[in-house]
Each structure stands twice: as structure tokens, then as C-alpha cells.
Motif scaffolding. Sequence first.
Motif, PDB file in Angstrom:
ATOM      1  N   PHE A  53     -34.651  -2.322  -1.827  1.00  0.00           N
ATOM      2  CA  PHE A  53     -35.478  -2.705  -0.695  1.00  0.00           C
ATOM      3  C   PHE A  53     -34.864  -3.899   0.037  1.00  0.00           C
ATOM      4  N   GLY A  54     -34.369  -4.883  -0.702  1.00  0.00           N
ATOM      5  CA  GLY A  54     -33.747  -6.051  -0.082  1.00  0.00           C
ATOM      6  C   GLY A  54     -32.598  -5.655   0.825  1.00  0.00           C
ATOM      7  N   LYS A  55     -31.758  -4.743   0.340  1.00  0.00           N
ATOM      8  CA  LYS A  55     -30.649  -4.255   1.165  1.00  0.00           C
ATOM      9  C   LYS A  55     -31.170  -3.439   2.343  1.00  0.00           C
ATOM     10  N   PHE A  56     -32.159  -2.591   2.091  1.00  0.00           N
ATOM     11  CA  PHE A  56     -32.720  -1.741   3.139  1.00  0.00           C
ATOM     12  C   PHE A  56     -33.277  -2.581   4.290  1.00  0.00           C
ATOM     13  N   ILE A  57     -34.059  -3.589   3.973  1.00  0.00           N
ATOM     14  CA  ILE A  57     -34.681  -4.397   5.020  1.00  0.00           C
ATOM     15  C   ILE A  57     -33.635  -5.204   5.776  1.00  0.00           C
ATOM     16  N   SER A  58     -32.673  -5.742   5.059  1.00  0.00           N
ATOM     17  CA  SER A  58     -31.621  -6.534   5.695  1.00  0.00           C
ATOM     18  C   SER A  58     -30.757  -5.665   6.607  1.00  0.00           C
ATOM     19  N   TYR A  59     -30.237  -4.574   6.063  1.00  0.00           N
ATOM     20  CA  TYR A  59     -29.372  -3.701   6.862  1.00  0.00           C
ATOM     21  C   TYR A  59     -30.148  -3.049   8.001  1.00  0.00           C
ATOM     22  N   GLY A  60     -31.419  -2.744   7.757  1.00  0.00           N
ATOM     23  CA  GLY A  60     -32.243  -2.151   8.812  1.00  0.00           C
ATOM     24  C   GLY A  60     -32.431  -3.101   9.979  1.00  0.00           C
ATOM     25  N   GLU A  61     -32.744  -4.346   9.685  1.00  0.00           N
ATOM     26  CA  GLU A  61     -32.920  -5.326  10.760  1.00  0.00           C
ATOM     27  C   GLU A  61     -31.594  -5.578  11.493  1.00  0.00           C
ATOM     28  N   ILE A  62     -30.508  -5.648  10.746  1.00  0.00           N
ATOM     29  CA  ILE A  62     -29.202  -5.840  11.382  1.00  0.00           C
ATOM     30  C   ILE A  62     -28.891  -4.664  12.303  1.00  0.00           C
ATOM     31  N   SER A  63     -29.187  -3.457  11.864  1.00  0.00           N
ATOM     32  CA  SER A  63     -28.925  -2.266  12.677  1.00  0.00           C
ATOM     33  C   SER A  63     -29.766  -2.239  13.950  1.00  0.00           C
ATOM     34  N   VAL A  64     -31.047  -2.542  13.827  1.00  0.00           N
ATOM     35  CA  VAL A  64     -31.920  -2.549  15.008  1.00  0.00           C
ATOM     36  C   VAL A  64     -31.487  -3.647  15.976  1.00  0.00           C
ATOM     37  N   GLY A  65     -31.212  -4.838  15.440  1.00  0.00           N
ATOM     38  CA  GLY A  65     -30.761  -5.934  16.293  1.00  0.00           C
ATOM     39  C   GLY A  65     -29.472  -5.586  17.016  1.00  0.00           C
ATOM     40  N   ALA A  66     -28.523  -4.992  16.300  1.00  0.00           N
ATOM     41  CA  ALA A  66     -27.247  -4.610  16.912  1.00  0.00           C
ATOM     42  C   ALA A  66     -27.444  -3.529  17.971  1.00  0.00           C
ATOM     43  N   ALA A  67     -28.310  -2.555  17.693  1.00  0.00           N
ATOM     44  CA  ALA A  67     -28.568  -1.494  18.680  1.00  0.00           C
ATOM     45  C   ALA A  67     -29.102  -2.074  19.979  1.00  0.00           C
ATOM     46  N   LEU A  68     -29.927  -3.094  19.887  1.00  0.00           N
ATOM     47  CA  LEU A  68     -30.461  -3.730  21.085  1.00  0.00           C
ATOM     48  C   LEU A  68     -29.399  -4.564  21.793  1.00  0.00           C
ATOM     49  N   LEU A  69     -28.567  -5.252  21.044  1.00  0.00           N
ATOM     50  CA  LEU A  69     -27.565  -6.142  21.638  1.00  0.00           C
ATOM     51  C   LEU A  69     -26.373  -5.398  22.233  1.00  0.00           C
ATOM     52  N   LEU A  70     -26.044  -4.251  21.686  1.00  0.00           N
ATOM     53  CA  LEU A  70     -24.919  -3.473  22.209  1.00  0.00           C
ATOM     54  C   LEU A  70     -25.404  -2.689  23.433  1.00  0.00           C
ATOM     55  N   LEU A  71     -25.221  -3.281  24.582  1.00  0.00           N
ATOM     56  CA  LEU A  71     -25.830  -2.756  25.808  1.00  0.00           C
ATOM     57  C   LEU A  71     -25.287  -1.400  26.240  1.00  0.00           C
ATOM     58  N   PHE A  72     -24.192  -0.928  25.626  1.00  0.00           N
ATOM     59  CA  PHE A  72     -23.703   0.410  25.949  1.00  0.00           C
ATOM     60  C   PHE A  72     -24.525   1.494  25.260  1.00  0.00           C
ATOM     61  N   ILE A  73     -25.323   1.109  24.272  1.00  0.00           N
ATOM     62  CA  ILE A  73     -26.240   2.063  23.636  1.00  0.00           C
ATOM     63  C   ILE A  73     -27.382   2.309  24.620  1.00  0.00           C
ATOM     64  N   PRO A  74     -27.691   3.566  24.900  1.00  0.00           N
ATOM     65  CA  PRO A  74     -28.744   3.865  25.881  1.00  0.00           C
ATOM     66  C   PRO A  74     -30.081   3.205  25.523  1.00  0.00           C
ATOM     67  N   ASN A  75     -30.820   2.838  26.553  1.00  0.00           N
ATOM     68  CA  ASN A  75     -32.130   2.198  26.359  1.00  0.00           C
ATOM     69  C   ASN A  75     -33.056   3.027  25.489  1.00  0.00           C
ATOM     70  N   LYS A  76     -33.063   4.340  25.686  1.00  0.00           N
ATOM     71  CA  LYS A  76     -33.962   5.193  24.902  1.00  0.00           C
ATOM     72  C   LYS A  76     -33.643   5.117  23.408  1.00  0.00           C
TER      73      LYS A  76
END
Length: 134
Positions: A53-76
Motif C-alpha cells: 500500500f505504501g508503494k501504491f499510494i506513493s507511486y500513484g500520487e507521483i503518476s497523477v502529479g506527473a500526468a498533470l504536469l506533463l502538458l503534452f498529455i491530453p487534458n481528458k
Amino acid sequence: MSLSTAVLRIVPGAFILNSGIGKLGLPPEAAESLQSMAVRGVPPLKKLTREQFGKFISYGEISVGAALLLLFIPNKIAGLALAAFSGSLMSMYLRTPGMTESDGVRPTQDGTPIAKDSWLLAIAIALIVWRKNK
């Protein structure tokens, strides 16, 4: 991408990424505490060990944060990632005793830190329904 859309992504993206990085190497006791709250919103998380769970929550938050910050990823796509993340927080908030007033919606003092994440869900919806002006 418009400035307003970039702001909708960069501000929560940086916050969520930082939160995920801060959870890297989360001590098992801390992971267990977070997991006990999280399973109220997402019951299948109970099947994970506290280390998983510790890894899941950490990697999950990192992934969501990165998806938002990488502006080439579509908004949807970024919006859907944020919706899954914030939706699970809202589910936890609504299902945890003591987080809401007797009406089941308004936050108690203890529920306010989680209820404020409803703004993340609003941002997710805005990103999902956003249409480029033509």
C-alpha cells in the motif's frame, strides 16, 4: 494550451507530485495508518500489505502529479487520472464516520482536510469536459 488550463494542471499537479515524493519509503506503520483510512473509500485496498500500500499510494500520487504536469498529455487523460484519485478521496471522506456532520455531506472539523479535496474533483471534471475553442 491556455494559461487558465495550464494553471488548472500545474498547481494541483505540483502539490500531488510533492505529496507522492514525500511518501516514498513510507514507514510501514504510517502506511498502515493511511491504509486503514483508504479502505473505507476503496475497500479492495485492504488486500494489499502495508508495504504494498505504501508503494501504491506513493507511486500513484507521483503518476497523477506527473500526468498533470506533463502538458503534452491530453487534458481528458490527465483529468481522468485526477478524477480517479480525487474520487477515491471523496469516497473515503463520505464513508468515514466522524468526517461529516449528521447530514452526511458538510464536513466536521476532522473532515475538513479531506473535504477540501473536492476542489480536485472539480478540477478533474473541468479538464475532462474542456473543449478547445475553434
